[in-house]
Design an enzyme around this catalytic site. Structure first.
Site, mmCIF file in Angstrom:
data_model
loop_
_atom_site.group_PDB
_atom_site.id
_atom_site.type_symbol
_atom_site.label_atom_id
_atom_site.label_comp_id
_atom_site.label_asym_id
_atom_site.label_seq_id
_atom_site.Cartn_x
_atom_site.Cartn_y
_atom_site.Cartn_z
ATOM 1 N N CYS A 1 -27.459 -23.532 -41.116
ATOM 2 C CA CYS A 1 -28.774 -24.042 -41.667
ATOM 3 C C CYS A 1 -28.887 -24.244 -43.222
ATOM 4 O O CYS A 1 -29.581 -25.300 -43.735
ATOM 5 C CB CYS A 1 -29.910 -22.897 -41.472
ATOM 6 S SG CYS A 1 -29.972 -22.444 -39.744
ATOM 7 N N CYS B 1 -28.379 -27.761 -45.566
ATOM 8 C CA CYS B 1 -29.861 -28.553 -45.173
ATOM 9 C C CYS B 1 -30.825 -27.986 -46.108
ATOM 10 O O CYS B 1 -31.707 -28.692 -46.832
ATOM 11 C CB CYS B 1 -30.292 -28.980 -43.970
ATOM 12 S SG CYS B 1 -29.089 -30.054 -43.071
ATOM 13 N N HIS B 2 -31.136 -26.711 -45.972
ATOM 14 C CA HIS B 2 -32.281 -26.050 -46.376
ATOM 15 C C HIS B 2 -32.090 -25.383 -47.646
ATOM 16 O O HIS B 2 -33.005 -24.664 -48.292
ATOM 17 C CB HIS B 2 -32.978 -25.186 -45.364
ATOM 18 C CG HIS B 2 -33.160 -26.076 -44.158
ATOM 19 N ND1 HIS B 2 -34.366 -27.050 -44.131
ATOM 20 C CD2 HIS B 2 -32.726 -26.239 -43.038
ATOM 21 C CE1 HIS B 2 -34.467 -27.572 -43.118
ATOM 22 N NE2 HIS B 2 -33.494 -27.312 -42.273
ATOM 23 N N MET C 1 -33.878 -32.178 -35.239
ATOM 24 C CA MET C 1 -33.850 -30.824 -34.988
ATOM 25 C C MET C 1 -33.196 -30.690 -33.689
ATOM 26 O O MET C 1 -33.671 -30.968 -32.616
ATOM 27 C CB MET C 1 -35.251 -30.119 -34.772
ATOM 28 C CG MET C 1 -35.194 -28.783 -34.638
ATOM 29 S SD MET C 1 -34.264 -27.427 -35.726
ATOM 30 C CE MET C 1 -34.650 -26.046 -34.900
ATOM 31 N N HIS D 1 -25.078 -36.915 -52.741
ATOM 32 C CA HIS D 1 -24.207 -36.413 -51.579
ATOM 33 C C HIS D 1 -22.792 -37.154 -51.683
ATOM 34 O O HIS D 1 -22.096 -36.769 -52.672
ATOM 35 C CB HIS D 1 -24.461 -36.809 -50.223
ATOM 36 C CG HIS D 1 -23.973 -35.903 -49.134
ATOM 37 N ND1 HIS D 1 -24.166 -34.452 -49.128
ATOM 38 C CD2 HIS D 1 -23.224 -36.341 -47.933
ATOM 39 C CE1 HIS D 1 -23.443 -34.041 -48.062
ATOM 40 N NE2 HIS D 1 -22.772 -35.252 -47.323
ATOM 41 N N HIS E 1 -24.607 -42.365 -45.454
ATOM 42 C CA HIS E 1 -23.779 -41.254 -45.588
ATOM 43 C C HIS E 1 -22.347 -42.096 -45.304
ATOM 44 O O HIS E 1 -21.690 -42.303 -44.235
ATOM 45 C CB HIS E 1 -23.640 -40.524 -44.185
ATOM 46 C CG HIS E 1 -23.049 -39.237 -44.245
ATOM 47 N ND1 HIS E 1 -21.663 -39.097 -44.218
ATOM 48 C CD2 HIS E 1 -23.520 -38.062 -44.629
ATOM 49 C CE1 HIS E 1 -21.318 -38.133 -44.349
ATOM 50 N NE2 HIS E 1 -22.553 -36.987 -44.567
#
Length: 589
Positions: free
Chosen positions: A92, A95-96, A133, A372, A415
């Site tokens: 996780c 991303c968070h 998700m 990114h 991306h």
């Protein structure tokens, strides 16, 4: 009882860790469906949709203390806290964020999660959503007990991981073979310009594969989940960095390629590069950390850490302090003695001049948040990097150290990997990116001198198979443009690649069944990251399965688009990224 509220995209608990590569399944829940629809709407900050990038993070073993109990908040035992921390950081945090303050994914701080409540969070972890998700529970990736655990974990305060400074780095530094004991010339008969460094993600290794014979030369132990391999300017040294912050330096001149130095530059990391400006070849290396948020400049041949610089600071748009601005991609300038350091959460691009490390000069270019991956244009002067959650590409002139443009890619979540350079039949030189969020493939004009009207604009776009693309690829000697879709939930799409004819892009793509060609029948068989050999007449694809399943590498003849060779070896466990030594050294893409 905590109040239920609007989740948006807050709970995209990360999209990957080898066995966590799962599709999104449909289920009957009107409430969840409503949240998924809302997630795709603009959030007021220019984010049409917040998609989820792959997470391969390994902070779980770091020593962190559990916060104190709070009235009404589910408690965790010490063992449960450790397990929850491990799951969160592996799947996780990418991303968070380590501190759960949000990055490409939305914040998961307790003011958000407690507003939603236990039942709501539990359902989202179990069933997932169409907005990105994963269905962790129904897919079997998490057990019912683990879903319950992670729900309670998110209702508790996130732990604070430790810092990692110069003292810790020096404590981890291993100079295994001093420079004086290394050969002065190549002591093997390997074609060093046509090796492939292949990440064996879940075993913490790389495989060196000979580009001609397709044989594994050696499997080398590395850090966990190597993200990239980079070559020194001379082509002698191979640098690899794991998600656990461990760097391994491999000397390719030894009688057999051998690790000669090792260094841990943080607790979680993803990027490394070496100095390439004339006169500085092989002298320095730089690595960027996700945690602590910082970059480290090292002696190139030994990895001895020299300079540590924090990236904590203000965001480019709202000018607010961010405690966790992670270093994303790093490239080496060909026009100045500088490293180009992209800071994800703040949207700052740092031009780090390495001529005088004691009196470090850094030019800060304000670009766009959520930087990114990216790569150079065909001249090596302009660097294009995706600000993926803002659906833009920033263009930096590395000769003049200026922001040339911010380009809206039209698609959701560009991306590009390093992107793809080719001559468009109508618009001249372009750089291409695919997208995670949809099937758009965008072409940006890159020639401000001969094609000024097209420079730094979307001059054309085509549609690929679907969303979930991670890499796009071509070669100066090829007329093919390859686009993977490993994160698409459709089984056929993720097991194949689309290929376009650059001379006639409008006629659409041809689908090649790469996973079928591999001969492997089991597993998700995700086809990922095309990489050319030095000659530009072969393109290699990974067929990526879970750790306990067979994986492979499929080699395609670029001219005929037919199967040329399949590499199946029991040592090829979870192969992902592949880096041809020559193309990596010369920035050919």
């Amino acid at each position: 009882m905590f109040k239920l509220g609007h989740l948006g995209t807050a709970l995209g608990l990360a999209l990957l860790a080898s066995t966590a590569l799962v599709g999104i399944t449909n289920f009957n829940s009107s409430a969840i469906a409503a949240e998924a629809a809302a997630a795709a709407k603009d959030d007021g900050h220019g984010d049409k949709k917040q998609p989820y990038e792959p997470s391969m993070d390994t902070l779980g073993k770091a020593q962190m203390e559990q916060g104190g109990a709070k009235a009404g908040v589910p408690t965790l035992t010490a063992a449960e806290f450790e397990e929850g921390k491990q799951i969160y950081f592996e799947r996780c945090a990418g991303c968070h964020g380590v501190l759960r303050k949000g990055a490409t994914g939305k914040p998961l701080t307790t003011d958000k999660t407690r507003e939603l409540g236990f039942d709501y969070l539990h359902d989202f972890i179990t069933y997932g959503s169409a907005a990105g998700m994963p269905n962790w529970g129904t897919s079997g990736q998490l057990t019912e007990r683990q879903v319950d655990l992670m729900t309670r974990y998110l209702l508790n305060e996130p732990p604070q991981p430790p810092e990692w400074g110069l003292a810790e780095m020096r404590g981890s530094w291993k100079l295994i073979v001093p420079v004086a004991q290394r050969p002065t010339k190549q002591m093997n008969k390997l074609d060093l310009d046509n090796l492939f460094s292949v990440t064996l993600r879940d075993t913490g290794e790389i495989a060196l594969i000979d580009g001609a014979s397709k044989q594994i030369i050696k499997v080398i132990e590395t850090g966990y989940a190597v993200h990239i391999s980079r070559m020194s300017a001379s082509g002698r040294y191979l640098y690899v960095i794991g998600r656990d912050g461990r760097i391994d330096l491999v000397d390719l001149w030894m009688p057999e390629p051998t690790t000669v130095a090792e260094l841990k530059i943080g607790i979680e990391a993803r990027s490394i590069e070496t100095s390439k400006f004339h006169g500085w070849e092989d002298k320095l290396a730089i690595a960027g950390a996700y945690w602590p948020p910082q970059y480290v400049i090292m002696d190139g041949p030994t990895l001895e850490p020299i300079k540590v610089v924090s990236t904590r600071g203000m965001t480019v748009d709202t000018q607010e302090y961010h405690p966790e601005p992670r270093v994303a991609s790093i490239v080496a300038s060909h026009f100045n003695p500088e490293f180009v350091v992209n800071v994800k959460e703040t949207g700052q691009i740092l031009m780090v001049n390495y001529e005088d490390l004691k009196n470090l000069k850094v030019t800060t270019i304000g670009a766009e948040r959520f930087l990114h991956d990216g790569g150079f244009d065909s001249t090596g002067r302009y660097f294009l990097v995706a600000a993926n959650a803002r659906h833009k590409v920033a263009v930096v002139d590395t000769k003049l150290n200026l922001l040339s443009a911010l380009v809206d890619t039209e698609g959701l979540t560009p991306h590009p990997g390093r992107g793809a350079n080719f001559i468009h039949p109508k618009f001249g030189p372009v750089w291409a990116t695919s997208h995670l969020g949809d099937d758009t493939i965008s072409f940006i004009g890159t020639d401000p001198e001969k094609h000024p009207a097209q420079a730094w604009k979307i001059v054309d776009s085509v549609r690929g198979q679907g969303g979930g693309s991670l890499f796009i690829k071509t070669h100066p000697k090829s007329t093919n443009l390859w686009v993977d879709t490993p994160l698409n939930p459709d089984e056929d799409m993720r097991a194949s690649v689309a290929v376009f004819d650059i001379k006639d892009l409008a006629k659409g793509y041809t689908v090649l069944p790469i996973a079928e060609w591999s001969g492997i029948k089991e597993g998700a068989r995700r086809v990922v990251q095309g990489e050319y050999n030095k000659g530009g007449d072969e393109v290699w694809f990974s067929v990526w399965n879970a750790k306990d399943q067979e994986s492979a590498i499929v080699v395609v003849d670029d001219k005929t688009r037919t199967l040329k060779h399949v590499i199946r070896d029991k040592r090829l466990i979870t192969p992902t990224g592949k880096f041809n030594t020559y193309n990596t050294k010369m920035d050919v893409y």
